[in-house]
Design an enzyme around this catalytic site. Structure first.
Site, PDB file in Angstrom:
ATOM      1  N   ARG A  49      18.298  17.978   4.114  1.00  0.00           N
ATOM      2  CA  ARG A  49      17.698  17.519   5.575  1.00  0.00           C
ATOM      3  C   ARG A  49      17.263  18.854   6.228  1.00  0.00           C
ATOM      4  O   ARG A  49      16.414  19.149   6.823  1.00  0.00           O
ATOM      5  CB  ARG A  49      18.391  16.491   6.206  1.00  0.00           C
ATOM      6  CG  ARG A  49      17.705  16.059   7.472  1.00  0.00           C
ATOM      7  CD  ARG A  49      18.051  14.968   8.147  1.00  0.00           C
ATOM      8  NE  ARG A  49      19.551  14.474   7.947  1.00  0.00           N
ATOM      9  CZ  ARG A  49      20.463  15.263   8.627  1.00  0.00           C
ATOM     10  NH1 ARG A  49      20.468  16.053   9.596  1.00  0.00           N
ATOM     11  NH2 ARG A  49      21.629  14.818   8.625  1.00  0.00           N
ATOM     12  N   TYR A 101      -8.465  10.681  13.299  1.00  0.00           N
ATOM     13  CA  TYR A 101      -8.079   9.546  12.106  1.00  0.00           C
ATOM     14  C   TYR A 101      -7.230   8.378  12.682  1.00  0.00           C
ATOM     15  O   TYR A 101      -6.538   8.550  13.694  1.00  0.00           O
ATOM     16  CB  TYR A 101      -7.053  10.417  11.446  1.00  0.00           C
ATOM     17  CG  TYR A 101      -6.185   9.663  10.296  1.00  0.00           C
ATOM     18  CD1 TYR A 101      -6.794   8.858   9.375  1.00  0.00           C
ATOM     19  CD2 TYR A 101      -4.817   9.556  10.457  1.00  0.00           C
ATOM     20  CE1 TYR A 101      -5.853   7.995   8.602  1.00  0.00           C
ATOM     21  CE2 TYR A 101      -4.191   8.811   9.645  1.00  0.00           C
ATOM     22  CZ  TYR A 101      -4.553   7.656   8.780  1.00  0.00           C
ATOM     23  OH  TYR A 101      -3.895   6.916   8.043  1.00  0.00           O
ATOM     24  N   ASP A 173      -5.499  19.785  13.774  1.00  0.00           N
ATOM     25  CA  ASP A 173      -5.196  19.145  12.409  1.00  0.00           C
ATOM     26  C   ASP A 173      -6.378  19.791  11.480  1.00  0.00           C
ATOM     27  O   ASP A 173      -7.453  19.412  11.526  1.00  0.00           O
ATOM     28  CB  ASP A 173      -5.395  17.692  12.742  1.00  0.00           C
ATOM     29  CG  ASP A 173      -5.069  16.669  11.509  1.00  0.00           C
ATOM     30  OD1 ASP A 173      -5.304  17.506  10.321  1.00  0.00           O
ATOM     31  OD2 ASP A 173      -4.639  15.793  11.563  1.00  0.00           O
ATOM     32  N   LYS A 198      -3.256  15.555   1.232  1.00  0.00           N
ATOM     33  CA  LYS A 198      -4.700  15.755   0.944  1.00  0.00           C
ATOM     34  C   LYS A 198      -5.103  16.948   0.222  1.00  0.00           C
ATOM     35  O   LYS A 198      -4.415  17.094  -1.117  1.00  0.00           O
ATOM     36  CB  LYS A 198      -5.435  15.691   2.176  1.00  0.00           C
ATOM     37  CG  LYS A 198      -5.046  14.488   3.155  1.00  0.00           C
ATOM     38  CD  LYS A 198      -5.395  13.223   2.562  1.00  0.00           C
ATOM     39  CE  LYS A 198      -4.961  11.963   3.490  1.00  0.00           C
ATOM     40  NZ  LYS A 198      -3.966  11.967   4.533  1.00  0.00           N
TER      41      LYS A 198
HETATM   42  N1  PLP Z   1      -4.355  13.709   9.830  1.00  0.00           N
HETATM   43  C1  PLP Z   1      -5.603  13.305   9.062  1.00  0.00           C
HETATM   44  C2  PLP Z   1      -6.818  14.137   9.486  1.00  0.00           C
HETATM   45  C3  PLP Z   1      -5.482  12.544   8.224  1.00  0.00           C
HETATM   46  O1  PLP Z   1      -6.690  12.262   7.517  1.00  0.00           O
HETATM   47  C4  PLP Z   1      -4.401  11.617   7.955  1.00  0.00           C
HETATM   48  C5  PLP Z   1      -4.334  10.704   6.755  1.00  0.00           C
HETATM   49  O2  PLP Z   1      -5.604  10.433   6.136  1.00  0.00           O
HETATM   50  C6  PLP Z   1      -3.301  11.991   8.373  1.00  0.00           C
HETATM   51  C7  PLP Z   1      -3.407  13.227   9.407  1.00  0.00           C
HETATM   52  C8  PLP Z   1      -2.031  11.419   8.040  1.00  0.00           C
HETATM   53  O3  PLP Z   1      -1.404  11.913   7.074  1.00  0.00           O
HETATM   54  P1  PLP Z   1      -0.550  11.039   6.130  1.00  0.00           P
HETATM   55  O4  PLP Z   1      -1.200   9.803   5.528  1.00  0.00           O
HETATM   56  O5  PLP Z   1       0.080  12.228   5.023  1.00  0.00           O
HETATM   57  O6  PLP Z   1       0.624  10.631   7.096  1.00  0.00           O
END
Ligand code: PLP
Length: 393
Positions: A49, A101, A173, A198
């Site tokens: 961890r 998101y 992000d 992704k």
């Molecule tokens: N940020 C963006 C732009 C996303 O599209 C997503 C998920 O689709 C996330 C964060 C969250 O990621 P996770 O699904 O890996 O928790």
């Protein structure tokens, strides 16, 4: 020796570092714990961890690709955002994009409603939204550029300057582009957030996340909090993600090539009311994207003429685009944000952000473009003419 180029970093990170057997690919360390050499003689690692060689290799690779001082690998993109939000205190203001998101929107609203910070959603592409960074003394400004699902582009250097003057941290992000196409720290960001689920992993078989930090101090602080909260990523997920990262640059080139061609095709189709792809010259963020990105990426969204009948007919006629959430894998995906990725947002919040019921998002994969184009054209052709004609009239 001159700094290595990103493709070389991605392919070669950690190769041939195994001193025991000389393995070319670094071994995966799944062990949850590590022995002490003796009484009070801690080695580099004691407990997974807190630290793990496989996860650390992914972290240092991501940091190098983003031009950052360090990175913390987390169990999901949402865990990375949760970690980011530990940097603010009750009473601090967080400014976030109103069209982010859906999961990010939900997390921000949830934590703000528990009093963990004050929250303002703004349109960061507008003068008014940028003005609130200047006026309202935020502690943290979160940017998502390109945004999910409308592919809006925020001028990162501009907002970084405003955030700096306001004494705020700027986090971007970068999930939609990955460091292959955008490195926000070069544009003045303090922190970069990823859902590694992704493009970085790229094969839709891991859920993971990361934050990379411009300074060692921030990276160390985030690392300590991630260990305390217990949200660090799993070693095997890190191994798979690093495996994905090795082909990142090549994959992203193909994603983008296919997306550009599909955007052009959709843009000229009578069944389509609007296309959101920053690579199109009339996209409102095209100039900024061209200046701050190294490409336009593999994501696009568009609005169909007609109502839910048209949407259903299009989605159900597709053969090569799987109707699924997530994005950035080698396979093409189609999503209806209002009922899928952004279902956690209220109808009012969706309307305010411009996420209409006719909006469809494509994560364009790396299949043959002729097959993808034929599939999209065939499905657009399946929309009953009456539905479309009513909407156009
Ligand atoms: N940020 C963006 C732009 C996303 O599209 C997503 C998920 O689709 C996330 C964060 C969250 O990621 P996770 O699904 O890996 O928790």
């Amino acid at each position: 020796m001159k700094a290595r180029n990103p493709s070389t970093v991605a392919v070669r990170s950690g190769l041939a570092s195994d001193s025991q057997h000389g393995a070319v690919i670094p071994p995966v360390h799944l062990s949850s714990n590590f022995t002490f050499a003796g009484y009070a003689q801690q080695r580099q690692y004691d407990y997974t961890r807190s630290g793990n060689p496989t996860r650390d290799l992914l972290g240092s690779t991501l940091a190098e690709l983003e031009g950052a001082a360090g990175a913390v690998v987390t169990s999901s993109g949402m865990a990375a955002l949760t970690l980011l939000l530990q940097l603010v205190d009750p009473g601090d203001l967080v400014i976030a994009p109103h069209d982010c998101y859906g999961g990010t929107h939900r997390l921000l609203k949830h934590l703000a409603s528990r009093g963990q910070f004050r929250l303002e959603f703004v349109d960061q592409t507008s003068a008014q939204g940028l003005g609130s960074v200047q006026r309202n003394c935020p502690r943290l400004v979160l940017v998502e550029s390109p945004s999910n699902p409308l592919l809006r582009i925020v001028d990162i250097s501009r907002i970084a300057g405003l955030a700096k003057r306001a004494g705020a941290l700027l986090a971007v992000d970068n999930t939609f582009l990955s460091p292959a196409l955008q490195t926000p720290i070069d544009l003045g960001a303090d922190l970069v957030v990823h859902s590694t689920t992704k493009y970085l992993n790229g094969h839709s078989d891991v859920v993971g996340g990361a934050i990379v930090a411009a300074t060692t101090e921030l990276a160390n602080e985030l690392g300590a909090i991630a260990n305390t909260l217990g949200i660090t990523g799993a070693p095997f997920d890190s191994y798979l993600t690093l495996r994905g990262v090795r082909t990142l640059q090549a994959r992203v080139r193909q994603h983008e090539d296919n997306a550009r061609q599909l955007a052009g095709l959709l843009d000229n189709h009578p069944a389509v009311a609007a296309v959101h792809y920053p690579g199109l010259s009339r996209h409102p963020g095209h100039q900024i994207a061209a200046a701050q990105q190294r490409g336009f990426g593999g994501m696009l969204s568009f609005e169909l003429q007609g109502g839910t009948g048209a949407v259903q007919s299009f989605l159900e006629s597709l053969q090569l685009f799987s109707l699924a959430e997530s994005l950035g894998g080698v396979e093409s995906l189609v999503c209806h944000p209002r009922t899928m990725t952004h279902a956690a947002m209220s109808n009012e919040a969706c309307d305010a952000a411009g996420i209409s019921a006719q909006l469809i998002r494509l994560s364009v994969g790396i299949e043959d473009i002729d097959d993808l184009a034929a599939d999209v054209l065939n499905s657009l052709g399946s929309i009953p003419y009456a539905t479309m004609a009513r909407a156009i009239a």
